[in-house]
Design an enzyme around this catalytic site. Structure first.
Site, PDB file in Angstrom:
ATOM      1  N   GLU A  68       0.847  -1.179   0.000  1.00  8.84           N
ATOM      2  CA  GLU A  68       0.000   0.000   0.000  1.00  8.84           C
ATOM      3  C   GLU A  68       0.887   1.235   0.000  1.00  8.84           C
ATOM      4  O   GLU A  68       1.777   1.367   0.816  1.00  8.84           O
ATOM      5  CB  GLU A  68      -0.892  -0.004   1.247  1.00  8.84           C
ATOM      6  CG  GLU A  68      -1.759   1.213   1.345  1.00  8.84           C
ATOM      7  CD  GLU A  68      -2.545   1.251   2.653  1.00  8.84           C
ATOM      8  OE1 GLU A  68      -3.287   2.213   2.837  1.00  8.84           O
ATOM      9  OE2 GLU A  68      -2.398   0.342   3.465  1.00  8.84           O
ATOM     10  N   ASP A  89      11.795  -5.789  10.197  1.00  4.04           N
ATOM     11  CA  ASP A  89      12.490  -4.856   9.313  1.00  4.04           C
ATOM     12  C   ASP A  89      11.943  -3.440   9.475  1.00  4.04           C
ATOM     13  O   ASP A  89      11.640  -2.750   8.505  1.00  4.04           O
ATOM     14  CB  ASP A  89      12.391  -5.318   7.859  1.00  4.04           C
ATOM     15  CG  ASP A  89      13.498  -4.745   6.981  1.00  4.04           C
ATOM     16  OD1 ASP A  89      14.531  -4.293   7.523  1.00  4.04           O
ATOM     17  OD2 ASP A  89      13.331  -4.757   5.749  1.00  4.04           O
TER      18      ASP A  89
END
Length: 185
Positions: free
Chosen positions: A4, A51
């Site tokens: 997104e 991450d």
């Protein structure tokens, strides 16, 4: 949904470039509260992002809402240690390098500390910065004592001494103003 990137959002690297390489303490406070909240919510849902970094935070330029993206390195949260690191190396916790293993929440806290340091200073923390932080001698002109205290609590060398992931948003540094983004009508 694979990825997104809603308009008018941009990642934190782009925002920092536009702002001259680093961000002021108030802006970092706004971003960090939301980033810590997002990382904590992931863990509460039994997901380890693994991450958390500048490129994986999108900021809506109109509302200042932060979104954590790219779960490609993610894993199911577990209590046992992880023995491989799949995130970005510069955000990896020191215990992974020294012992070859790490635990989910303390590693996430370390990544958030690297993120915060980088936003404030415009560079990743060096070994010397980490040494100075450990011995409470690190400072940066213009940063509040509470800000430096939070950095020390996030970037502590020993995972057991780091601030707990769920405790980050309760730190005094965040008690200055309401940090939630504006809601869209």
């Amino acid at each position: 949904m694979v990825l997104e990137c809603p308009s008018p959002c941009e990642n934190l690297i782009e925002i920092m470039r536009r702002c001259g390489g680093s961000l002021d303490e108030e802006t970092v406070r706004q971003i960090m509260w939301q980033a810590a909240h997002a990382a904590n919510m992931c863990c509460l849902c039994r997901v380890l992002h693994r991450d958390v970094k500048l490129e994986n935070l999108l900021i809506n330029r109109e509302t200042s809402e932060v979104k954590l993206i790219d779960f490609g390195c993610g894993d199911i949260l577990r209590r046992s240690p992880y023995k491989s690191y799949h995130g970005t190396a510069v955000y990896s916790p020191p215990e992974y390098h020294s012992r070859g293993k790490y635990y989910s929440r303390p590693a996430t806290v370390w990544s958030l500390g690297v993120l915060m340091f980088t936003m404030l200073c415009g560079r990743f923390p060096s070994d010397y910065d980490l040494f100075l932080l450990h011995y409470k001698h690190w400072s940066e002109p213009g940063l509040s004592k509470e800000c430096c205290h939070l950095l020390r609590a996030l970037l502590h060398e020993k995972p057991s001494r780091r601030l707990g992931l769920g405790q980050i948003m309760s730190h005094n540094w965040f008690k200055v103003v309401n940090l939630r983004p504006a809601k869209k009508n």
